[in-house]
Design an enzyme around this catalytic site. Sequence first.
Site, short mmCIF file in Angstrom:
data_model
loop_
_atom_site.label_atom_id
_atom_site.label_comp_id
_atom_site.label_asym_id
_atom_site.label_seq_id
_atom_site.Cartn_x
_atom_site.Cartn_y
_atom_site.Cartn_z
N ASN A 61 -21.27 1.06 -39.00
CA ASN A 61 -20.73 2.33 -38.50
C ASN A 61 -21.18 2.70 -37.08
O ASN A 61 -20.53 3.49 -36.41
CB ASN A 61 -21.14 3.42 -39.51
CG ASN A 61 -21.03 4.82 -38.95
OD1 ASN A 61 -19.94 5.38 -38.91
ND2 ASN A 61 -22.14 5.39 -38.50
N HIS A 62 -22.30 2.11 -36.61
CA HIS A 62 -22.87 2.56 -35.34
C HIS A 62 -21.97 2.24 -34.14
O HIS A 62 -21.19 1.28 -34.16
CB HIS A 62 -24.25 1.90 -35.11
CG HIS A 62 -24.16 0.41 -34.97
ND1 HIS A 62 -24.14 -0.44 -36.05
CD2 HIS A 62 -24.04 -0.39 -33.86
CE1 HIS A 62 -24.01 -1.68 -35.62
NE2 HIS A 62 -23.96 -1.68 -34.29
N SER A 67 -11.33 2.52 -35.83
CA SER A 67 -10.70 3.70 -35.25
C SER A 67 -9.23 3.45 -35.00
O SER A 67 -8.79 2.31 -34.84
CB SER A 67 -11.40 4.03 -33.93
OG SER A 67 -10.65 4.94 -33.17
N TYR A 84 -14.46 1.16 -25.24
CA TYR A 84 -14.55 1.51 -26.67
C TYR A 84 -13.39 0.90 -27.44
O TYR A 84 -13.58 0.25 -28.48
CB TYR A 84 -14.56 3.03 -26.81
CG TYR A 84 -14.48 3.54 -28.22
CD1 TYR A 84 -15.60 3.53 -29.04
CD2 TYR A 84 -13.29 4.05 -28.75
CE1 TYR A 84 -15.54 4.01 -30.35
CE2 TYR A 84 -13.21 4.53 -30.04
CZ TYR A 84 -14.35 4.51 -30.85
OH TYR A 84 -14.27 4.98 -32.14
N SER A 122 -11.52 -1.60 -26.71
CA SER A 122 -11.64 -3.06 -26.78
C SER A 122 -12.51 -3.49 -27.94
O SER A 122 -12.19 -4.42 -28.66
CB SER A 122 -12.26 -3.63 -25.50
OG SER A 122 -11.73 -3.03 -24.37
N ASP A 143 -14.89 15.44 -36.28
CA ASP A 143 -15.60 16.51 -35.56
C ASP A 143 -17.10 16.28 -35.36
O ASP A 143 -17.89 17.20 -35.49
CB ASP A 143 -15.36 17.85 -36.27
CG ASP A 143 -16.03 17.92 -37.65
OD1 ASP A 143 -16.65 16.91 -38.08
OD2 ASP A 143 -15.97 18.98 -38.28
N THR A 144 -17.52 15.04 -35.05
CA THR A 144 -18.94 14.82 -34.76
C THR A 144 -19.24 15.36 -33.35
O THR A 144 -18.35 15.44 -32.50
CB THR A 144 -19.31 13.33 -34.81
OG1 THR A 144 -18.52 12.63 -33.84
CG2 THR A 144 -18.99 12.74 -36.18
N ASP A 145 -20.51 15.73 -33.13
CA ASP A 145 -20.89 16.31 -31.83
C ASP A 145 -20.50 15.40 -30.69
O ASP A 145 -19.94 15.85 -29.68
CB ASP A 145 -22.41 16.55 -31.78
CG ASP A 145 -22.83 17.63 -32.77
OD1 ASP A 145 -21.93 18.38 -33.23
OD2 ASP A 145 -24.03 17.71 -33.09
N SER A 146 -20.77 14.10 -30.84
CA SER A 146 -20.54 13.18 -29.72
C SER A 146 -19.04 13.06 -29.41
O SER A 146 -18.66 13.02 -28.24
CB SER A 146 -21.13 11.80 -30.03
OG SER A 146 -20.40 11.16 -31.04
#
Length: 287
Positions: free
Chosen positions: A118-119, A169, A182, A184, A218-221
């Site tokens: 997931n990272h 994604s 990203y 790619s 909706d994650t902060d990043s």
Amino acid sequence: MKAFTKLVLVGVAAAFVAFQWRGPTLDPESLKGARVLVTGASTGIGEQIAYHLAGFGAKVVITARREKVLQQVVEKCQVLGAQKALHIAADMANPSDPERVVKFAVDKLGGLDYLVLNHIGPSPFAMWDGDVEHTRWLMQVNFLSYLQMAKTALPVLEQSKGSIVVVSSLLGKMCSPFVAPYSSTKFALNGFFGTLQHELAMQRSNVSITICVLGLIDTDSALEKVKGFTNIQAWPASEAALHIITSGATREAESYYPWFWYYTCLFRDWFPYFRDRSIRNFYEYEH
Ligand SMILES: NC(=O)c1ccc[n+]([C@@H]2O[C@H](COP(=O)([O-])OP(=O)(O)OC[C@H]3O[C@@H](n4cnc5c(N)ncnc54)[C@H](OP(=O)(O)O)[C@@H]3O)[C@@H](O)[C@H]2O)c1
Ligand SMILES: *[C@@H]1O[C@H](CO)[C@@H](O)[C@H](O)[C@H]1NC(C)=O
């Protein structure tokens, strides 16, 4: 007669959509005692995955770079009911860390049932500025480290009839401005693990691979990045996390969250001109 045919067609289409939407259901019991390694679990979706798993009574090892934050997540996992919760700090840009992390998890958990990849490393939300080195670095963090972990975990997962869950994604399925490096790495993940799915099936492997295709969450990043660029709705990280766990535990090959992106990908290539114009219209950009 004609009206009747139309009615039947609409009915069939509605039933199809409803079926896709419902998706498979999770048996929480199946996760009790399950041995799970979750990467990128110090914050965001990975952190939420860890909390859900803890609530189901799983045994979890979480990893990311920041030791202090991982410690806090582990403590919360213990409160939520995890049978075991451990952490290991690692930097996936370091070529020897992916293998080290999997070995740690297998050793501490006595095997492995789920590898949840997931990272992601941080990457600017901006037009490409010609920086090739950043993409090379991001490829190691977001893509090659996934391969290294999968390679180390596969023999163990083969024994446990386990699963690899890859968090990908929509930007690994469709091109959009401001995310070249990203995007790619996510296209690469879909290509690699899609191929591996075929090969494992041909070899009658015991291991399932699930590729999760997520829209904006909706994650902060993520919110920090798109702020001021777009007002596309972001979906809740906790729900995305539960969706990822469910599709992994039910051994789905591919899953979409939110569900409607499935249809966007299905019709993606029908009207390319219209598609690309509407993608650009999502973003505010002053030349
Ligand atoms: N949020 C969205 O809108 C969205 C949309 C589609 C797909 N996704 C996918 O969902 C997943 C999670 O996204 P997110 O928004 O939750 O991300 P996030 O909040 O930015 O979290 C990223 C995680 O990765 C870790 N990390 C960063 N660099 C690392 C490195 N070099 N080595 C090891 N760990 C590292 C971070 O922890 P440390 O800083 O402590 O290392 C953190 O735990 C990603 O695969 C992303 O592509 C997200
Ligand atoms: C699947 O698991 C069984 C043990 O349950 C093992 O004997 C077999 O070799 C595994 N299959 C593969 C392809 O490794």
